[in-house]
Enzyme design. Structure first.
Site, mmCIF file in Angstrom:
data_model
loop_
_atom_site.group_PDB
_atom_site.id
_atom_site.type_symbol
_atom_site.label_atom_id
_atom_site.label_comp_id
_atom_site.label_asym_id
_atom_site.label_seq_id
_atom_site.Cartn_x
_atom_site.Cartn_y
_atom_site.Cartn_z
ATOM 1 N N TYR A 1 0.893 -1.213 0.161
ATOM 2 C CA TYR A 1 0.054 -0.074 0.008
ATOM 3 C C TYR A 1 0.927 1.101 -0.172
ATOM 4 O O TYR A 1 0.498 2.210 -0.638
ATOM 5 C CB TYR A 1 -0.838 -0.023 1.167
ATOM 6 C CG TYR A 1 -1.947 -1.137 1.225
ATOM 7 C CD1 TYR A 1 -3.063 -1.099 0.317
ATOM 8 C CD2 TYR A 1 -1.657 -2.236 1.862
ATOM 9 C CE1 TYR A 1 -4.014 -2.092 0.382
ATOM 10 C CE2 TYR A 1 -2.788 -3.293 1.992
ATOM 11 C CZ TYR A 1 -3.882 -3.435 1.133
ATOM 12 O OH TYR A 1 -4.698 -4.161 1.060
ATOM 13 N N ASN B 1 -12.964 -0.861 -4.111
ATOM 14 C CA ASN B 1 -12.928 -1.349 -5.507
ATOM 15 C C ASN B 1 -14.131 -2.352 -5.745
ATOM 16 O O ASN B 1 -14.072 -3.550 -4.973
ATOM 17 C CB ASN B 1 -11.573 -1.856 -5.704
ATOM 18 C CG ASN B 1 -11.436 -2.617 -7.086
ATOM 19 O OD1 ASN B 1 -12.149 -2.028 -7.994
ATOM 20 N ND2 ASN B 1 -10.699 -3.742 -7.325
ATOM 21 N N CYS C 1 -6.928 -5.524 -7.160
ATOM 22 C CA CYS C 1 -6.443 -5.337 -5.666
ATOM 23 C C CYS C 1 -5.870 -6.332 -4.869
ATOM 24 O O CYS C 1 -5.456 -6.280 -3.822
ATOM 25 C CB CYS C 1 -7.789 -4.503 -4.900
ATOM 26 S SG CYS C 1 -9.338 -5.524 -4.998
ATOM 27 N N HIS C 2 -6.046 -7.602 -5.543
ATOM 28 C CA HIS C 2 -5.485 -8.750 -4.586
ATOM 29 C C HIS C 2 -4.003 -8.767 -4.661
ATOM 30 O O HIS C 2 -3.263 -9.266 -3.985
ATOM 31 C CB HIS C 2 -6.063 -10.096 -5.129
ATOM 32 C CG HIS C 2 -5.810 -10.539 -6.674
ATOM 33 N ND1 HIS C 2 -6.474 -9.790 -7.601
ATOM 34 C CD2 HIS C 2 -4.736 -10.958 -6.987
ATOM 35 C CE1 HIS C 2 -5.897 -10.165 -8.752
ATOM 36 N NE2 HIS C 2 -5.020 -10.928 -8.438
ATOM 37 N N GLU D 1 -1.484 -17.021 -9.874
ATOM 38 C CA GLU D 1 -0.675 -16.355 -10.639
ATOM 39 C C GLU D 1 0.907 -16.549 -10.520
ATOM 40 O O GLU D 1 1.682 -15.922 -11.015
ATOM 41 C CB GLU D 1 -0.802 -14.686 -10.178
ATOM 42 C CG GLU D 1 -2.397 -14.457 -10.655
ATOM 43 C CD GLU D 1 -2.545 -12.830 -10.407
ATOM 44 O OE1 GLU D 1 -1.558 -12.193 -9.897
ATOM 45 O OE2 GLU D 1 -3.779 -12.345 -10.659
#
Length: 226
Positions: free
Chosen positions: A160, A183, A191-192, A218
């Site tokens: 952040y 979001n 946002c993850h 991912e």
């Protein structure tokens, strides 16, 4: 513009546009006009009113391997991909309805169909990026944060604090975290991929297990702290 009126008790007569719609209030989206008689181009404005008076946000559920999502489209763009388990779902829904001046209507749209197809490919590990047209609904600051999310590459994470520096507001870490929490288009605006500076997952609308699932999908092989 003139419109022919039929009346049983009176002869035919022609009404001007101004007579026909005199006193009708313009919807809030057309700010600055008290009624149609004040408009320089009443015909085109009235046609705009007809097109927008029954605006709908088309919504459709989507079942992902890590939770239930609600997809929504408006004006040929995706405006919603939110977790059904999200504790702030009501706030997100109200924000979209209030700003767009529209109501939810279950259905399907070309954008939603495209989003579902791309999500299928993403969860099958056949897609690393999305090319769906997005519609962010929120404050200017929130939109700035959400657009910055689009620049985080697949398989990468940032903190952040890093995101706050990226948008030129290094002291706005808490505000950036709150904007991430608000979001409405999860996964597409990833946002993850934003985590705590010490490697903790912190919060996530779909829950920490869903966030961990997405990051591991991912390709994250490092140990992420819960």
């Amino acid at each position: 513009m003139f419109i022919r009126r039929v009346c049983l008790s009176t002869p035919y007569r022609t009404l001007s546009f101004f007579e026909l719609f005199k006193g009708i209030k313009v919807p809030k989206g057309l700010k600055g006009f008290k009624d149609f008689k004040d408009l320089k181009d009443p015909t085109s404005t009235f046609l705009y009113y007809l097109r927008t008076m029954n605006k709908k946000i088309t919504i459709h559920p989507y079942s992902s391997p890590c939770g239930e999502l609600m997809l929504g489209s408006f004006d040929n763009r995706l405006c919603l991909c939110d977790w059904q388990s999200e504790k702030h779902r009501g706030y997100v829904d109200k924000r979209l309805k209030r700003i767009l001046k529209a109501e939810f209507e279950e259905g399907i749209s070309p954008v939603i169909e495209m989003a579902m197809a791309q999500l299928d490919e993403y969860f099958a590990m056949k897609r690393c990026y999305f090319d769906i047209p997005l519609l962010f609904i929120g404050s200017d600051f929130q939109k700035k944060v959400w657009n910055n999310l689009l620049g985080i590459p697949y398989g990468k994470t940032i903190s952040y604090g890093e995101m706050a520096r990226n948008i030129g507001m290094p002291k706005a870490v808490r505000a950036v975290a709150n904007a991430n929490g608000a979001n409405a288009i999860s996964i597409f605006a990833p946002c993850h991929r934003v985590i705590g500076s010490n490697g903790t997952l912190t919060g996530y609308g779909g829950g920490l297990n869903a966030k961990k699932y997405l990051l591991q999908l991912e390709g994250h092989t490092f140990q992420i702290l819960l």
